[in-house]
Scaffold this motif. Structure first.
Motif, PDB file in Angstrom:
ATOM      1  N   ASP A  39      -3.503  -6.125   0.146  1.00  0.00           N
ATOM      2  CA  ASP A  39      -4.662  -5.407   0.689  1.00  0.00           C
ATOM      3  C   ASP A  39      -5.113  -5.967   2.027  1.00  0.00           C
ATOM      4  O   ASP A  39      -5.588  -5.223   2.890  1.00  0.00           O
ATOM      5  N   THR A  41      -3.347  -7.559   4.523  1.00  0.00           N
ATOM      6  CA  THR A  41      -2.512  -7.151   5.653  1.00  0.00           C
ATOM      7  C   THR A  41      -2.613  -5.656   5.900  1.00  0.00           C
ATOM      8  O   THR A  41      -2.679  -5.212   7.052  1.00  0.00           O
ATOM      9  N   LEU A  42      -2.630  -4.855   4.836  1.00  0.00           N
ATOM     10  CA  LEU A  42      -2.778  -3.409   5.010  1.00  0.00           C
ATOM     11  C   LEU A  42      -4.082  -3.063   5.720  1.00  0.00           C
ATOM     12  O   LEU A  42      -4.102  -2.230   6.630  1.00  0.00           O
ATOM     13  N   SER A  43      -5.170  -3.701   5.314  1.00  0.00           N
ATOM     14  CA  SER A  43      -6.461  -3.444   5.954  1.00  0.00           C
ATOM     15  C   SER A  43      -6.456  -3.898   7.399  1.00  0.00           C
ATOM     16  O   SER A  43      -7.018  -3.224   8.276  1.00  0.00           O
ATOM     17  N   SER A  46      -4.663  -1.181   9.405  1.00  0.00           N
ATOM     18  CA  SER A  46      -5.501  -0.001   9.572  1.00  0.00           C
ATOM     19  C   SER A  46      -6.678  -0.267  10.505  1.00  0.00           C
ATOM     20  O   SER A  46      -6.975   0.521  11.405  1.00  0.00           O
ATOM     21  N   VAL A  53       2.908   2.341   9.007  1.00  0.00           N
ATOM     22  CA  VAL A  53       3.244   1.029   8.460  1.00  0.00           C
ATOM     23  C   VAL A  53       4.324   1.186   7.396  1.00  0.00           C
ATOM     24  O   VAL A  53       4.242   2.071   6.533  1.00  0.00           O
ATOM     25  N   VAL A  55       6.201  -0.874   4.280  1.00  0.00           N
ATOM     26  CA  VAL A  55       6.202  -2.012   3.366  1.00  0.00           C
ATOM     27  C   VAL A  55       7.613  -2.149   2.817  1.00  0.00           C
ATOM     28  O   VAL A  55       8.122  -1.227   2.171  1.00  0.00           O
ATOM     29  N   LEU A  68       0.152   1.051  -4.165  1.00  0.00           N
ATOM     30  CA  LEU A  68       0.194   1.676  -2.844  1.00  0.00           C
ATOM     31  C   LEU A  68       0.304   3.197  -2.904  1.00  0.00           C
ATOM     32  O   LEU A  68       0.305   3.854  -1.865  1.00  0.00           O
ATOM     33  N   SER A  71      -2.357   5.961  -0.648  1.00  0.00           N
ATOM     34  CA  SER A  71      -2.487   5.250   0.629  1.00  0.00           C
ATOM     35  C   SER A  71      -3.784   5.570   1.359  1.00  0.00           C
ATOM     36  O   SER A  71      -4.128   4.916   2.343  1.00  0.00           O
ATOM     37  N   TRP A  74      -6.564   2.921   2.475  1.00  0.00           N
ATOM     38  CA  TRP A  74      -6.421   2.141   3.710  1.00  0.00           C
ATOM     39  C   TRP A  74      -6.304   3.060   4.923  1.00  0.00           C
ATOM     40  O   TRP A  74      -5.855   2.642   5.981  1.00  0.00           O
ATOM     41  N   LEU A  83       1.929   5.565   5.411  1.00  0.00           N
ATOM     42  CA  LEU A  83       2.432   4.363   4.749  1.00  0.00           C
ATOM     43  C   LEU A  83       3.765   4.679   4.078  1.00  0.00           C
ATOM     44  O   LEU A  83       3.887   5.653   3.340  1.00  0.00           O
ATOM     45  N   GLY A 125       3.377 -10.045   3.307  1.00  0.00           N
ATOM     46  CA  GLY A 125       2.433  -9.343   2.449  1.00  0.00           C
ATOM     47  C   GLY A 125       1.674 -10.237   1.489  1.00  0.00           C
ATOM     48  O   GLY A 125       0.948  -9.733   0.626  1.00  0.00           O
TER      49      GLY A 125
END
Length: 373
Positions: A39, A41-43, A46, A53, A55, A68, A71, A74, A83, A125
């Protein structure tokens, strides 16, 4: 932002997290009572304006994929970009597991070739931090760098053997890079965050991977340090990783008990987002004594809890004591129990009168998912 993102979430941290990654990727591990590791790194992606992005997942990815699937949390539910969860490349002629970080990107080269953005932000991640990648990219452009490596001065850490250690000149240009040295020459540790142009990355992968160079650090950063302009960008904010092992995972969760650290992620814009659950708030019955603890939704407390991280739907019965522990989703603690210095994975059940005590917070006892004691 004129960059795409790549999150390396393929592995289980080489077994350093033990039974916690027997059935999930390290990036899917629960953090801070309500988050998953990925969460953060994803945030960051964004919040930095990166709208596309990938993954890269491999081992035990079911839990990660499930997290995920929606999506939109995020802000990646969009027509353009979005994503992507990518896995080892499979054809009628067979398939190969990712043989390293560089190989994982090489096997999904189509993601790079079908993108138009000029730059790529590559991250892991399983690190916990908040970062504005636009500042790193601006530094990269100002330095006219080929590759920028984000690092942190870890002079306060006693053991740096789990990190890549950088040597730089006064202009922060990379001179040397030691991968997990027994005795570090400096305290400048790479955070596993890189900025590189998309076309250069494609070129380096095509040159390196077919020749048996499968790692980003060993076969690109170290191998090309004298041929390319590689610079370090210093990050001074909170950063920790669970990829170093159980001690790192335990400490990272316990850091969320510190208000100044918790506020970074929970109370300071931009926020760290996660997939929400539709459950009632935690319930504290008349016999409950809960202090220095963060709790997930749907949990019920009847006993005493101190200095612990409690995730969702945990039940603690009367006259039980939980100290210095991490209890994941669905844990059930019976009456008159003592739990101390412990990590309980999902759905652990402890019957009445049991004692589960680890040596210390540095060496907690761990019960695997679904254990009944």
């Amino acid at each position: 932002m004129k960059a795409i993102g790549i999150i390396l979430a393929g592995g289980n941290s080489d077994g350093r997290l033990g039974i916690l990654t027997d059935h999930r990727a390290s990036a899917a591990l629960p953090i801070g009572s309500c988050y998953r590791a990925i969460d953060f790194t994803l945030s960051n992606m964004s919040n930095s304006g990166i709208g596309k992005v990938a993954v890269l997942a491999q081992f035990n990815s079911r839990s990660l994929r499930d997290h995920l699937m929606s999506s939109k949390w995020w802000d990646f539910g969009r027509k353009q970009g979005g994503l992507f969860v990518l896995t080892p490349y499979t054809t009628n002629n067979g398939s190969n597991w990712f043989r390293g970080t560089a190989d994982s990107i090489y096997q999904n080269m189509a993601y790079l070739l079908r993108s138009n953005e000029k730059y790529v932000i590559i991250t892991s991640g399983d690190s916990i931090y908040k970062m504005d990648y636009t500042k790193v990219l601006q530094y990269h452009i100002e330095k006219d760098a080929d590759i920028t490596v984000v690092y942190q001065d870890m002079k306060d850490r006693k053991d740096l053997s789990a990190f890549g250690i950088m040597q730089m000149d006064t202009d922060h240009r990379l001179l040397g890079f030691e991968e997990k040295p027994k005795e570090a020459q400096t305290c400048f540790a790479s955070l596993g965050i890189y900025v590189i142009s998309r076309t250069l990355l494609i070129s380096l992968l095509r040159e390196t991977v077919p020749q048996g160079g499968y790692g980003l650090v060993k076969d690109i950063i170290i191998a090309y340090k004298d041929k390319l302009k590689i610079y370090g960008y210093e990050f001074n904010g909170y950063w920790n990783t669970i990829g170093t092992g159980i001690k790192g995972y335990f400490q990272t969760n316990m850091d969320f008990l510190k208000k100044e650290i918790r506020d970074i992620f929970v109370n300071q814009d931009p926020y760290i987002e996660t997939k929400p659950k539709d459950e009632p708030p935690a319930k504290y019955n008349s016999g409950a004594e809960v202090s220095d603890t963060i709790t997930g939704s749907g949990s019920i407390f009847n006993g005493k809890v101190e200095h612990s991280v409690i995730f969702r739907k945990v039940y603690i019965a009367e006259n039980s004591v939980v100290r210095n522990s991490i209890l994941m989703e669905g844990v059930n603690i019976g009456k008159n129990c003592l739990i101390e210095n412990a990590i309980f994975d999902k759905d652990v059940v402890i019957s009445d009168g049991q004692q589960v005590i680890g040596k210390s917070m540095d060496e907690p006892i761990i019960l695997k998912k679904g254990t009944i004691l």
